[in-house]
Scaffold this motif. Structure first.
Motif, short mmCIF file in Angstrom:
data_model
loop_
_atom_site.label_atom_id
_atom_site.label_comp_id
_atom_site.label_asym_id
_atom_site.label_seq_id
_atom_site.Cartn_x
_atom_site.Cartn_y
_atom_site.Cartn_z
N HIS A 1 4.55 10.38 -2.12
CA HIS A 1 4.81 9.25 -1.21
C HIS A 1 5.50 9.75 0.05
O HIS A 1 6.23 10.73 0.04
N PHE A 2 5.26 9.04 1.16
CA PHE A 2 5.86 9.50 2.41
C PHE A 2 7.37 9.38 2.41
O PHE A 2 8.05 9.99 3.23
N TYR A 3 7.94 8.63 1.46
CA TYR A 3 9.39 8.63 1.31
C TYR A 3 9.90 10.06 1.06
O TYR A 3 10.97 10.45 1.54
N ASN A 4 9.14 10.83 0.26
CA ASN A 4 9.55 12.21 -0.04
C ASN A 4 9.58 13.08 1.21
O ASN A 4 10.41 13.99 1.34
N ILE A 5 8.66 12.80 2.13
CA ILE A 5 8.63 13.55 3.39
C ILE A 5 9.88 13.24 4.20
O ILE A 5 10.54 14.15 4.73
N ILE A 6 10.23 11.96 4.30
CA ILE A 6 11.43 11.57 5.02
C ILE A 6 12.65 12.25 4.41
O ILE A 6 13.52 12.78 5.12
N GLU A 7 12.75 12.24 3.08
CA GLU A 7 13.91 12.82 2.42
C GLU A 7 14.04 14.31 2.73
O GLU A 7 15.13 14.80 3.05
N SER B 1 7.47 12.33 13.34
CA SER B 1 7.03 11.19 14.16
C SER B 1 5.88 10.43 13.49
O SER B 1 5.84 9.19 13.53
N ASP B 2 4.94 11.14 12.84
CA ASP B 2 3.86 10.46 12.13
C ASP B 2 4.40 9.68 10.94
O ASP B 2 3.96 8.57 10.64
N THR B 3 5.38 10.28 10.24
CA THR B 3 5.98 9.61 9.09
C THR B 3 6.77 8.40 9.53
O THR B 3 6.76 7.35 8.89
N LEU B 4 7.46 8.54 10.65
CA LEU B 4 8.23 7.43 11.21
C LEU B 4 7.33 6.25 11.53
O LEU B 4 7.66 5.09 11.24
N ALA B 5 6.16 6.54 12.08
CA ALA B 5 5.21 5.48 12.40
C ALA B 5 4.75 4.77 11.13
O ALA B 5 4.63 3.54 11.09
N ALA B 6 4.49 5.54 10.07
CA ALA B 6 4.08 4.95 8.80
C ALA B 6 5.22 4.14 8.20
O ALA B 6 5.02 3.04 7.67
N PHE B 7 6.42 4.67 8.30
CA PHE B 7 7.59 3.97 7.77
C PHE B 7 7.77 2.62 8.45
O PHE B 7 8.17 1.64 7.83
N HIS C 1 0.84 -1.19 0.00
CA HIS C 1 0.00 0.00 0.00
C HIS C 1 0.88 1.24 0.00
O HIS C 1 1.84 1.36 0.74
N SER C 2 0.55 2.18 -0.89
CA SER C 2 1.33 3.41 -0.98
C SER C 2 0.70 4.47 -0.08
O SER C 2 -0.42 4.91 -0.31
N ILE C 3 1.42 4.85 0.95
CA ILE C 3 0.94 5.88 1.87
C ILE C 3 1.41 7.23 1.36
O ILE C 3 2.60 7.44 1.13
N ILE C 4 0.47 8.14 1.15
CA ILE C 4 0.82 9.45 0.60
C ILE C 4 0.67 10.53 1.67
O ILE C 4 0.10 10.30 2.74
#
Length: 225
Positions: free
Chosen positions: A82-88, A114-120, A2-5
């Motif tokens: 994608h939430f990868y972009n947020i992490i980057e 922290s929200d992105t980390l949880a999704a990651f 699933h792609s989390i955006i």
């Protein structure tokens, strides 16, 4: 998979400031919401982030945010990224939160690290014969020797540990553990039984692409482990 955006992770508890708000209000909100940055809007248009350092020499003045040279005007993601972009972006800019814009470039909200980390942590990542657990706790409850004992009760050892302040609460800390096994379920069950809150976990459960591994490595660098 699933792609989390970005739109899925919007944190509506953190409000934006306006260009017509005062420096005093910005300083108060940074303190109240326990963040180091907040977005600043002109109507619905995102103008940048105001940071603690922006306000250091200006607190107690009547200056408005619209008169400050705001940074990070180009640091944002679209709602469908994608939430990868947020992490980057967070890693590159050392930010606690990343603004999200809609298709018309209007502000929608922010996503926190922290929200992105949880999704990651819900994604399968190749970590070899190791696992990573991220816990949040009250600072007064922190005892690495006690936590290490709980880990060792499950036939595992802590390889490294890193402590950082929680992004949302100055009285809480984030503890990131690297352990010598990818089998984390029993360790996590034990930690949760003793009242620890697990916000993310990573273990080598699947083959991942080179890009996914690079982003995961960047996340580990952000966590300083």
């Amino acid at each position: 998979m699933h792609s989390i955006i970005a739109e899925d992770l919007l944190n509506q508890m953190i409000p934006p400031l306006k260009v017509t708000d005062s420096v005093e209000k910005a300083a108060r909100w940074l303190d109240e919401f326990h963040v180091g940055q907040l977005p600043v809007l002109d109507d619905r248009q995102y103008r940048g982030l105001v940071t603690e350092s922006d306000l250091l020499e200006r607190e107690g003045t009547d200056q408005l945010l619209g008169s400050l040279p705001l940074g990070y005007a180009n640091v944002h993601v679209r709602r469908d990224q994608h939430f990868y972009n947020i992490i980057e972006l967070a890693v590159q800019n050392r930010l606690q939160l990343v603004p999200v814009l809609d298709d018309q470039q209007e502000y929608l909200g922010v996503v926190t690290v922290s929200d992105t980390l949880a999704a990651f942590g819900k994604m399968p990542i190749s970590t070899g014969q190791q696992g990573i657990i991220v816990l949040v706790m009250e600072e007064r409850d922190y005892s690495l020797s006690q936590i290490s004992r709980y880990v060792e009760e499950n036939n595992a050892k802590i390889m490294s540990a890193h402590v950082a302040q929680d992004e949302h609460d100055t009285y809480r800390i984030r503890l990131t553990l690297k352990v010598n096994t990818p089998n984390l379920s029993r360790i996590i069950a034990t930690l949760e039984r003793f009242g620890y809150s697990i916000t993310a976990q990573f273990s080598g459960t699947a083959e991942v692409s080179e890009n996914e591994q690079e982003r995961f490595d960047a996340l580990l660098k952000y966590l300083n482990i």
